[in-house]
Design an enzyme around this catalytic site. Structure first.
Site, short mmCIF file in Angstrom:
data_model
loop_
_atom_site.label_atom_id
_atom_site.label_comp_id
_atom_site.label_asym_id
_atom_site.label_seq_id
_atom_site.Cartn_x
_atom_site.Cartn_y
_atom_site.Cartn_z
N GLU B 54 -67.37 66.34 -28.28
CA GLU B 54 -66.36 67.32 -28.66
C GLU B 54 -66.03 68.31 -27.55
O GLU B 54 -64.88 68.76 -27.43
CB GLU B 54 -66.81 68.09 -29.91
CG GLU B 54 -66.93 67.23 -31.18
CD GLU B 54 -68.25 66.50 -31.27
OE1 GLU B 54 -69.12 66.71 -30.38
OE2 GLU B 54 -68.43 65.70 -32.21
N ARG B 162 -62.31 68.92 -47.21
CA ARG B 162 -62.52 67.51 -47.53
C ARG B 162 -62.03 67.24 -48.96
O ARG B 162 -61.40 66.24 -49.23
CB ARG B 162 -64.01 67.17 -47.44
CG ARG B 162 -64.34 65.78 -47.93
CD ARG B 162 -65.85 65.51 -47.84
NE ARG B 162 -66.14 64.14 -48.18
CZ ARG B 162 -66.34 63.71 -49.42
NH1 ARG B 162 -66.30 64.56 -50.44
NH2 ARG B 162 -66.59 62.44 -49.66
#
Lengths: 272, 309
Positions: B54, B162
């Site tokens: 990342e 989510r």
């Protein structure tokens, strides 16, 4: 292209400016600035396409100084190239100066990124190289890294990603001067075999003497001709190069010369 | 209809990609979860799969942005904040207009547990000078917030869920950055919610109504810059502010509101969310009940707060 003798002369001037700037500032990093002086001279005065009158020219080649603490050498080179008046060099690290202790593109827009937290420049350079390959403007991107900073994990993330993306507009230059703040690189955290590491990650690696202009220019040309993979120029350098009492001395990583030391250094460098 | 804000984001990005060739997208091996895959499938040449790395992804995004592209860098919120120093230097300080997309916000992700839950991201992103921090509450708001990010020439962060979120806003809704939205009026206290807790707070308002407590419910979709004027007005008109978020109460939306209240019209504030705790695995609805982030829990806590002297 300037003659090599001319480049040597420019590099000499830049070294003199570095000493003057650091002495005036009273702090900063001479060792890694002096080791990189020949590399940045070759880049800015013989290789990179750029325009001091138009720093935001979209087709310009990009230079990212990932080892941000060596910024005095780049400031000196930029002033020599005409980006800003030479007298501004003596404002280094002073309150209100655009010449921040580490590169700040907000205060000096001809810098391409803010660096100084080590290990990040190669990723940013890779992003720019990817943009250059997306059409329109195939500029080249040069990223100068310190050896010690490649102890950062993010460098190896970028080392892995650049060959994947076939980033052949990207050329990394490793200023292998073998010393860092706490000691010699081999003692602090060994990096060898450096060449094998980068080759195994998929880079075209060119080992050179980082103070020999013929070799520097030859490597930069070879990098530009290398297709489908990024190039790493592994530049063997001397920390503090050009000032006898600074050469290969760890303590000169991050301290400024006092007036007496500066005078001695300037005399050695042939300053008037 | 209910839709996860990550899905609304992915669909919007794929649409925006058609109109704006400068949009590029990066992901770190989570494109099927962040929903950036919807863009990747449509525009493979403008999608960069960075693998599980990342920091490098954030740095590449900064380089792309500095070279004139409009990058969206996507991962789970918790993994992005782990690369904070790169976001601080290469994005924020370098003034690189990277659009940072952190999905899987809070305990609402459920079974995967704490290691995958973004619970500190708002606090960290909020601390970076100039960072715009957004958290939309439904599909329409997500669509408009993502469009804003694409058009805004600056760096920004968006926090997405989510889990599915029910529709809150009417079709004529217009997202305005930095402007909170009053969803229900009341005079006894204001409940300020963000993202997943907005729908729960609206329901809680109805429960409180039955108990004779009239709650004003406000959607704080922009955590930074916080809507100081609206916060001050609510403080003045309702005398108490209760904030609720699926995030640690340290440094999140509640902290932003509390700071604004203190500096404008001091009244009692109660921050509700994760009470300086980590999350845990479980069914998302059961976790919301356990941590009192569901309507019943919010109503209970807000009622207790109103009854305090």
């Amino acid at each position: 292209m300037p003659e090599i003798a001319e480049l040597k002369e420019i590099a000499g001037k830049i070294r003199i400016d570095v000493i003057r700037m650091l002495a005036e500032a009273g702090s900063g990093h001479p060792g890694g600035s002096l080791s990189a002086a020949d590399l940045v001279t070759a880049l800015l005065f013989a290789v990179m396409r750029h325009n001091p009158k138009r720093h935001d020219w979209p087709h310009r080649d990009r230079f990212i100084l990932s080892k941000g603490h060596a910024i005095p050498v780049w400031y000196a080179a930029l002033a020599e190239a005409g980006y800003f008046p030479r007298e501004d060099l003596l404002t280094l690290r002073k309150t209100g100066s655009p010449l921040q202790g580490h590169p700040d593109r907000n205060r000096m827009p001809c810098l391409e990124a803010c660096t100084g937290s080590l290990g990040q420049g190669l990723s940013v350079a890779l992003g720019m190289a990817l943009a250059s390959k997306m059409g329109g403007s195939p500029f080249r991107v040069y990223c100068l890294m310190g050896d010690g900073e490649t102890q950062e994990g993010q460098v190896w993330e970028a080392a892995m990603a650049s060959p994947k993306f076939k980033a052949d507009t990207l050329c990394a230059i490793l200023d292998y001067n073998k010393a860092q703040i706490d000691g010699y690189v081999k003692d602090v955290m060994p990096l060898e075999p450096i060449k094998d590491k980068w080759v195994s990650f998929g880079w075209h690696v060119i080992p050179i003497n980082g103070h020999d202009f013929e070799q520097i220019l030859g490597a930069l040309k070879e990098a530009a001709e290398t297709k489908n993979q990024p190039t790493l120029i592994l530049a063997d350098t001397v920390k503090g190069k050009g000032v006898s009492f600074m050469e290969n001395v760890v303590d000169w990583h991050g301290k400024a010369p006092n007036a007496e030391e500066a005078a001695k250094a300037l005399a050695e460098l042939g300053a008037n | 209809m209910a839709k996860a804000s990550r899905l609304a984001f992915g669909e919007t990005l794929a649409e925006l990609g058609e109109k704006d060739e400068k949009i590029v997208v990066l992901d770190a091996d989570l494109s099927k979860s962040t929903m950036s895959i919807l863009f990747a499938k449509k525009f493979p040449d403008r999608f960069f799969e960075c693998g599980i790395a990342e920091s490098n992804m954030v740095g590449i995004a900064a380089g792309l942005a500095l070279a004139g592209k409009k990058p969206f860098a996507c991962s789970f919120a918790c993994f992005l904040t782990g690369r904070y120093e790169t976001i601080r230097m290469s994005v924020a300080y370098s003034n690189a207009p990277v659009r940072i997309v952190g999905t899987h916000a809070g305990i609402g992700i459920g079974e995967d547990g704490n290691s995958q839950m973004g619970l500190e991201d708002l606090a960290l992103m909020r601390a970076l000078p100039g960072m715009i921090v957004l958290q939309p509450c439904d599909e329409l708001e997500t669509k408009q917030a993502v469009t804003f990010m694409a058009e805004h020439n600056g760096y920004s962060y968006i926090r997405l869920t989510r889990q599915k979120l029910p529709d809150i806003n009417s079709p004529d809704y217009r997202f305005q950055v930095g402007k909170g939205v009053v969803l229900a009026d009341g005079k006894d206290l204001t409940i300020m919610a963000t993202g997943s807790t907005v729908a729960e707070a609206l329901e809680a308002g109805k429960v409180l109504q039955e108990k004779g407590i009239r709650a004003r419910v406000v959607n704080i979709h922009t955590i930074k810059p916080i809507d100081k004027d609206l916060v001050a007005r609510c403080a003045k008109e309702t005398g108490r502010i209760f904030t609720v978020e699926d995030h640690n109460i340290m440094g999140g939306m509640g902290s932003a509101v509390a700071e604004a209240v203190c500096e404008t019209h001091p009244v009692p504030v109660r921050r509700w969310g994760l009470l300086d705790k980590f999350g845990e695995s479980g069914d998302p609805e059961e976790l919301y009940a356990k941590y009192e982030l569901d309507a019943a829990g919010i109503a209970r806590q807000a009622a207790a707060f109103v009854q305090e002297k």
